[in-house]
Design a protein around this motif. Structure first.
Motif, short mmCIF file in Angstrom:
data_model
loop_
_atom_site.label_atom_id
_atom_site.label_comp_id
_atom_site.label_asym_id
_atom_site.label_seq_id
_atom_site.Cartn_x
_atom_site.Cartn_y
_atom_site.Cartn_z
N TRP A 18 114.16 -133.16 -1.23
CA TRP A 18 113.07 -132.50 -1.96
C TRP A 18 112.01 -133.54 -2.35
O TRP A 18 112.34 -134.53 -2.99
CB TRP A 18 113.57 -131.87 -3.25
N ARG A 19 110.77 -133.29 -1.99
CA ARG A 19 109.66 -134.08 -2.55
C ARG A 19 109.12 -133.27 -3.72
O ARG A 19 108.39 -132.30 -3.55
CB ARG A 19 108.59 -134.30 -1.49
N THR A 20 109.55 -133.63 -4.92
CA THR A 20 109.16 -132.90 -6.12
C THR A 20 107.78 -133.35 -6.57
O THR A 20 107.18 -134.26 -5.98
CB THR A 20 110.17 -133.13 -7.24
N VAL A 24 111.39 -137.77 -5.76
CA VAL A 24 112.17 -137.30 -4.61
C VAL A 24 113.61 -137.10 -5.06
O VAL A 24 114.14 -137.91 -5.83
CB VAL A 24 112.12 -138.30 -3.44
N THR A 35 120.79 -138.95 -4.69
CA THR A 35 119.57 -139.76 -4.63
C THR A 35 119.85 -141.23 -4.84
O THR A 35 119.30 -142.09 -4.12
CB THR A 35 118.58 -139.27 -5.70
N ALA A 42 114.59 -142.24 -0.60
CA ALA A 42 113.81 -141.58 -1.64
C ALA A 42 112.45 -142.26 -1.81
O ALA A 42 111.42 -141.59 -1.95
CB ALA A 42 114.58 -141.58 -2.95
N ALA A 45 110.25 -141.38 1.13
CA ALA A 45 109.86 -139.97 1.12
C ALA A 45 108.75 -139.66 0.13
O ALA A 45 108.21 -138.55 0.14
CB ALA A 45 111.07 -139.10 0.84
N MET A 46 108.38 -140.62 -0.72
CA MET A 46 107.24 -140.41 -1.62
C MET A 46 105.95 -140.21 -0.82
O MET A 46 104.97 -139.70 -1.35
CB MET A 46 107.10 -141.60 -2.57
N LEU A 48 105.62 -138.10 1.50
CA LEU A 48 105.53 -136.69 1.84
C LEU A 48 104.68 -135.93 0.82
O LEU A 48 104.61 -136.32 -0.35
CB LEU A 48 106.93 -136.07 1.87
N PRO A 50 103.85 -133.30 -2.01
CA PRO A 50 104.69 -132.65 -3.03
C PRO A 50 105.04 -131.22 -2.63
O PRO A 50 104.20 -130.49 -2.10
CB PRO A 50 103.82 -132.69 -4.29
#
Length: 275
Positions: A18-20, A24, A35, A42, A45-46, A48, A50
């Protein structure tokens, strides 16, 4: 079902990413937050957008002693997944991971808050578009609609740590693999742990109930698996025996493990990983 796409089945750890809005989160297939074990992924993936949610495999590539072509090492991924958070950080510096995405479940910025009802062919294109601006170590899985090419992968890539091939109908919606067809070099099933041999703090082997209700004793656990499973066993203290007269200590709870199917016709089987 119409035409099919064929993807590589990699030997790693299934992980939803999940990219919150503020970071992440990675989650195992059983719902555990992992995580801290894959912090290098993680951080990567930042990049990506949101709201993006990916389904994929966390894998670790290792080169041989002669510096040859890298292969996927399930053992390295297993060591990372079963280690403490501090140990996982040390392993990440020595052996960084790669996240191989095989599906995308959401992409709000592109107007797709939930992509699961969309056909695979559409989801695949959105996945490629999203990852085009991200790059390694977040990358899409190899995929082809050419059956002969997929057969070639199956026949030649086993030595590179590829488990097999997954076939997906191009018009299929996302249903967590229920309508996908997996062709593996060695198939596996999930089994429920009902007992152990050895000491409770460091079990030697596990006794499991297979999907067909048979009870079987596993081969000796690796040190990492034994250390990981011990805290999750609810020790009841009762003594029981398998049909092969292997005596064990029974346990309660719903601890699940993945076992290699190729050995389940016999009294002994191989535990691959915790679920």
């Amino acid at each position: 079902m119409g035409p099919w796409a064929y993807e590589l089945k990699l030997d790693g750890h299934r992980t939803v990413l999940w990219r919150t809005g503020g970071g992440v989160r990675l989650q195992s297939r059983t719902g555990r937050d992992v995580t801290s074990h894959w912090m290098d992924l993680a951080v990567a993936a930042m990049a990506l957008p949101p709201g993006v949610i990916l389904d994929g495999e966390a894998v670790i590539y290792l080169s041989d002693a002669d510096g040859g072509a890298a292969r996927i090492s399930f053992e390295a991924a297993q060591s990372r997944a079963l280690s403490s958070a501090r140990r996982a950080s040390e392993l990440a510096r020595r052996r960084p991971a790669t996240y191989v995405a095989f599906d995308i479940l959401a992409h709000p910025e592109a107007g797709h808050p939930d992509l699961r009802p969309r056909p695979y062919q559409e989801r695949r294109q959105v996945l490629l578009d999203v990852l085009a601006n991200v790059g390694p170590p977040i990358e899409p899985v190899w995929s082809t609609t050419d059956r002969d090419e997929a057969q070639g992968w199956y026949e030649t890539l086993e030595g590179a740590g590829v488990e097999g091939v997954v076939a997906k109908p191009l018009r299929s919606v996302y249903r967590a693999g229920r309508i996908w067809s997996k062709v593996r070099h060695a198939d596996t099933v999930d089994a429920v742990v009902i007992g152990f041999t050895g000491a409770a703090r460091r079990p030697t082997a596990l006794v499991v109930r297979l999907p067909d209700r048979r009870v079987a004793l596993s081969q000796k656990l690796t040190t990492a698996l034994a250390a990981a499973v011990a805290p999750r066993l609810m020790h009841e203290g009762g003594r029981a025996s398998t049909t092969a007269r292997d005596v064990y200590t029974s346990v309660g709870g719903e601890v699940a493990v993945e076992v290699v199917v190729g050995t389940t016709r016999h009294a002994v089987l191989t535990v691959v990983r915790l679920r």
